[in-house]
Scaffold this motif. Sequence first.
Motif, PDB file in Angstrom:
ATOM      1  N   LEU A  74     -45.793  54.741   4.118  1.00  0.00           N
ATOM      2  CA  LEU A  74     -46.573  53.582   3.692  1.00  0.00           C
ATOM      3  C   LEU A  74     -47.206  53.797   2.325  1.00  0.00           C
ATOM      4  CD1 LEU A  74     -48.164  52.813   7.157  1.00  0.00           C
ATOM      5  CD2 LEU A  74     -46.616  51.294   5.897  1.00  0.00           C
ATOM      6  N   ALA A  94     -48.145  46.830  -2.059  1.00  0.00           N
ATOM      7  CA  ALA A  94     -49.170  46.147  -1.263  1.00  0.00           C
ATOM      8  C   ALA A  94     -50.538  46.773  -1.529  1.00  0.00           C
ATOM      9  CB  ALA A  94     -48.838  46.249   0.226  1.00  0.00           C
ATOM     10  N   ILE A 146     -49.658  45.001   4.260  1.00  0.00           N
ATOM     11  CA  ILE A 146     -48.675  45.478   5.231  1.00  0.00           C
ATOM     12  C   ILE A 146     -49.383  45.655   6.569  1.00  0.00           C
ATOM     13  CG2 ILE A 146     -47.131  47.354   5.900  1.00  0.00           C
ATOM     14  CD1 ILE A 146     -46.727  47.940   2.921  1.00  0.00           C
ATOM     15  N   CYS A 159     -45.401  52.536  -0.541  1.00  0.00           N
ATOM     16  CA  CYS A 159     -45.291  51.081  -0.620  1.00  0.00           C
ATOM     17  C   CYS A 159     -46.525  50.441  -1.251  1.00  0.00           C
ATOM     18  CB  CYS A 159     -45.118  50.485   0.775  1.00  0.00           C
ATOM     19  SG  CYS A 159     -43.706  51.097   1.700  1.00  0.00           S
ATOM     20  N   MET A 160     -47.501  51.247  -1.654  1.00  0.00           N
ATOM     21  CA  MET A 160     -48.794  50.696  -2.012  1.00  0.00           C
ATOM     22  C   MET A 160     -48.956  50.453  -3.511  1.00  0.00           C
ATOM     23  SD  MET A 160     -51.173  52.897   0.636  1.00  0.00           S
ATOM     24  CE  MET A 160     -52.708  52.109   0.111  1.00  0.00           C
ATOM     25  N   SER A 194     -48.501  47.135  10.063  1.00  0.00           N
ATOM     26  CA  SER A 194     -47.460  47.878  10.773  1.00  0.00           C
ATOM     27  C   SER A 194     -47.671  47.801  12.275  1.00  0.00           C
ATOM     28  CB  SER A 194     -47.395  49.323  10.292  1.00  0.00           C
ATOM     29  OG  SER A 194     -48.637  49.959  10.394  1.00  0.00           O
ATOM     30  N   VAL A 245     -52.976  48.206   3.430  1.00  0.00           N
ATOM     31  CA  VAL A 245     -52.109  48.598   4.544  1.00  0.00           C
ATOM     32  C   VAL A 245     -52.984  48.791   5.777  1.00  0.00           C
ATOM     33  CG1 VAL A 245     -50.539  50.333   5.470  1.00  0.00           C
ATOM     34  CG2 VAL A 245     -50.423  49.721   3.035  1.00  0.00           C
ATOM     35  N   ASP A 292     -52.619  50.178   9.592  1.00  0.00           N
ATOM     36  CA  ASP A 292     -51.625  50.951  10.353  1.00  0.00           C
ATOM     37  C   ASP A 292     -52.229  51.645  11.566  1.00  0.00           C
ATOM     38  OD1 ASP A 292     -49.024  52.387  10.690  1.00  0.00           O
ATOM     39  OD2 ASP A 292     -50.311  54.129  10.324  1.00  0.00           O
ATOM     40  N   LEU A 303     -55.413  52.135   2.446  1.00  0.00           N
ATOM     41  CA  LEU A 303     -54.738  52.222   3.738  1.00  0.00           C
ATOM     42  C   LEU A 303     -55.793  52.484   4.796  1.00  0.00           C
ATOM     43  CD1 LEU A 303     -51.490  54.126   4.634  1.00  0.00           C
ATOM     44  CD2 LEU A 303     -53.536  54.430   6.032  1.00  0.00           C
TER      45      LEU A 303
END
Length: 330
Positions: free
Chosen positions: A230, A215, A150, A233-234, A152, A218, A220, A240
Amino acid sequence: MSRAVRFHEYGDASVLRIENIDVPAPAADEVQIAVKAIGLNRAETMFRSGRYLQEAVFPSQLGYEAAGLVKTLGANVQGFAPGDAVSVIPTLDMARWPTYGEIINIPAKYVVRHPAKLTFEQAAASWMQYVTAWGALVAQAQLRGGDFVIVSAASSSVGIAAIQIARSVGATVIATTRTRAKAQPLLDAGAHHVIATSEEDLAARVREITQGKGARVVFDPIGGPAIAQLAACMAFGGILLEYGALSTEEGTFPQFALLGQCLTFKGYLYIEVTSNDALLERAKAFINAGLESGALTPLISHTFRFDAIQDATRFLESNEQVGKIVVTLD
């Protein structure tokens, strides 16, 4: 005498002035460059307004990126010659080694002979974005083929760079943006999927795209409430990488997602690459190879003349761009 951009107090773009200054001869380890193009970065607007990690000493100069021709060399510099076309990797101190000027001095380790196919505008638009994205995605997250990532706030120059780097290693890119207005440009830039976060359920769309896996990576720059969103969504064991703080809000820390999914949250700055000689050499090799092959192609949103530095900065702060803003000099 050389023209350079300086500011004498913190403030908005109106505090930027073009002034004549004396540029010293390069130090023993420096390269002096006649600048042809300058790449603008959000870090510079934060520095100018007093919101950066570094404090200014007035009058201050600024700037991280540029491209131009080698003018002269410091006593100990090897590997370059006057007339070489070069570009600048962001240094560790933009006030000491600023790039917003006609003539600049930069430590040789941060000067690169870029592929001849690049224009000066493209070369000036390359290094901050690609070093930042490479360090996070390749060096730290070890992104690879088959991964979902991802990206962002993906319409920024670093976001576009992350899309291209992720694609170059075979990953599937899920780009996020606030509205659908930038969806097609992001698809054109290489994103496999685009999610408009103000119009769609982010977690539901990521589950749909990844067939429920989430995902693994990430990337971000927003922070605040976005971190918890987020995290939902992981994938199990995902990472991240937080490289900015665009949000001014405090977010709820997603401790249950962190524990239940065995996630890693890491703050990340590009200086983790540029302050490490071995990593910096790896980054140079990867990025120059990608620029040469075309796998990495700087996307320039708009160019401005040097005399319009205030307007260029205001456009950067408007968030209307997709890609990089560049200032050109004769």
